[in-house]
Design an enzyme around this catalytic site. Sequence first.
Site, PDB file in Angstrom:
ATOM      1  N   SER A  95      53.494  -9.490  35.893  1.00  6.18           N
ATOM      2  CA  SER A  95      54.096  -9.195  37.186  1.00  6.18           C
ATOM      3  C   SER A  95      54.736 -10.416  37.855  1.00  6.18           C
ATOM      4  CB  SER A  95      53.038  -8.601  38.126  1.00  6.18           C
ATOM      5  OG  SER A  95      51.993  -9.531  38.386  1.00  6.18           O
ATOM      6  N   LYS A 134      55.218 -16.780  44.163  1.00  6.69           N
ATOM      7  CA  LYS A 134      55.201 -15.334  43.971  1.00  6.69           C
ATOM      8  C   LYS A 134      54.887 -14.663  45.308  1.00  6.69           C
ATOM      9  CE  LYS A 134      52.886 -11.893  40.996  1.00  6.69           C
ATOM     10  NZ  LYS A 134      51.848 -11.734  39.941  1.00  6.69           N
ATOM     11  N   SER A 170      49.943 -11.477  33.528  1.00  5.46           N
ATOM     12  CA  SER A 170      51.041 -11.583  34.491  1.00  5.46           C
ATOM     13  C   SER A 170      51.663 -12.961  34.639  1.00  5.46           C
ATOM     14  CB  SER A 170      50.588 -11.080  35.858  1.00  5.46           C
ATOM     15  OG  SER A 170      50.386  -9.690  35.819  1.00  5.46           O
TER      16      SER A 170
END
Length: 517
Positions: free
Chosen positions: A197, A117, A221
């Site tokens: 996210s 990420k 997330s």
Amino acid sequence: MATKYSPLSFTVFSSLLLILLATTSFSAQAIKAAHGFSSIKEATVHDIQLAFKQNQLTSRKLVELYLKQISRLNPVLKGVLEVNPDALYQADKADHERKFKARGSLSPLHGIPILLKDNIATKDKLNTTAGSYALLGSVVPRDAGVVTKLRKAGAIILGKATLSEWSHYRANAVPSGWNARKGQGKSPYTMGDPCGSSSGSAISVAANMAAVSLGTETDGSILCPSSNNLVVGIKPTVGLTSRAGVIPITPRQDSVGPICRTVADAVYVLDAIVGIDHYDNATIETSRYIPKGGYAQFLKINGLRTKRVGIVRDFYNFGNDTITAQIVEQHLKTLRKQGTILVDNLQITNIGEIYTSSDEDIAMAAEFKRYINAYLKELVVSPVRSLADLIAFNKKNSKLERLDYGQDLFIKAEATNGIGNAEKAALLNLAKLTREGFVKLMTKNKLDAIVTPGNIVSRVLAIGGFPGVIVPAGYGSDRKPFGLCFGGLKGSEPKLIEIAYGFEQATKIRKPPKLRT
């Protein structure tokens, strides 16, 4: 570091390589050749390592396959933000090591490509930007703690995955899975909301653009995008994995964890990234939870047997979605059949207050300002050095950063002035809600875990720093995938892994998306 943000030219395969890969088989879920190009589909870490062992595959070939898959699918799915210009070099290094090192000394992740990420720092040619142009070209002081451990395990850093910009902490109106640098990520199953996210991490492994990936969670997330993209996500106990070098929201809730296609793959990644990191003091205390011999030993086919799992019916409101309701009830029957002791009709007595209280938001705003300022100040090179600078950058670059989405969370955080009376009261109440809610439920009923559909339990787990594992469960009436989440008390990862793996093996729900390419 001037070579950052340079595009990677994808390798074109020779016809001989295509034939070789097309005729290589290392399980039914292996490399397949079709329509003039090669792709890897649902290959697990075990599959890949077996292919390495049998000299049917090299890390270089594997990376080339994933790069080709990214070039085909990413223009639409937007799960990958950048690919690593050094990925093939790292692959060659892994292939060399495999020839000269004893196989038993190599980690399961050795030679395996992983996506990170884009809030997880890498001290290399990749950017670390949280999806924002504000940090493009910034230079981090060092690899994030988890990246150091991945490199030590021999993993190949394939690139950075997209995310909801600033881990969805710029503005409430920012769409889930959107960031300024790449745009809107899409679930490969619905071409709609991937959730965030850690959207790109889930999109990419779901669409076979990477073998495994890392995400982060503050509240939902990892669990939510894993649910929406029919993959496995592990949100570890807060502090079990280092947050050093990760663009923060709040270390009180932030956690780094794997997003993969199988429970086993997620556990191999977890084993590689847990442990003490002196740049994150929380890992010192939390390391006591790490079992001797690691987590892979808990991948037991009969892991569901004798486990006490609670059902809180407040989390089972499906509205008019009768299909999801039926699927979930069938899964509960499967759990019973596999020897799980289900304790039904339980209640978290303060559940209403947990989900309506503003305490999490109050505490988080002040914490975000403190920790994002600290992160930005530590950067070796950066065009922005504070939250105030970020707000100003977005105003100055309103079209580039889509300021029509707003930045209300940034502005609210900037208005805070440390941990004052309001924040202290909020933190005390969050601790009370956790103690009198989830902890009481688990201890009073002697539960190993609770089971919930989707990621609805994420706030309960978030405010207490508790772990959760989500496993593919099926499709709702709108054909949108969803998972079943198993949550427990701090340090309960061994039992959660046994339960999650047992459920996965008993159901085997995951199927790759049907993508037109």
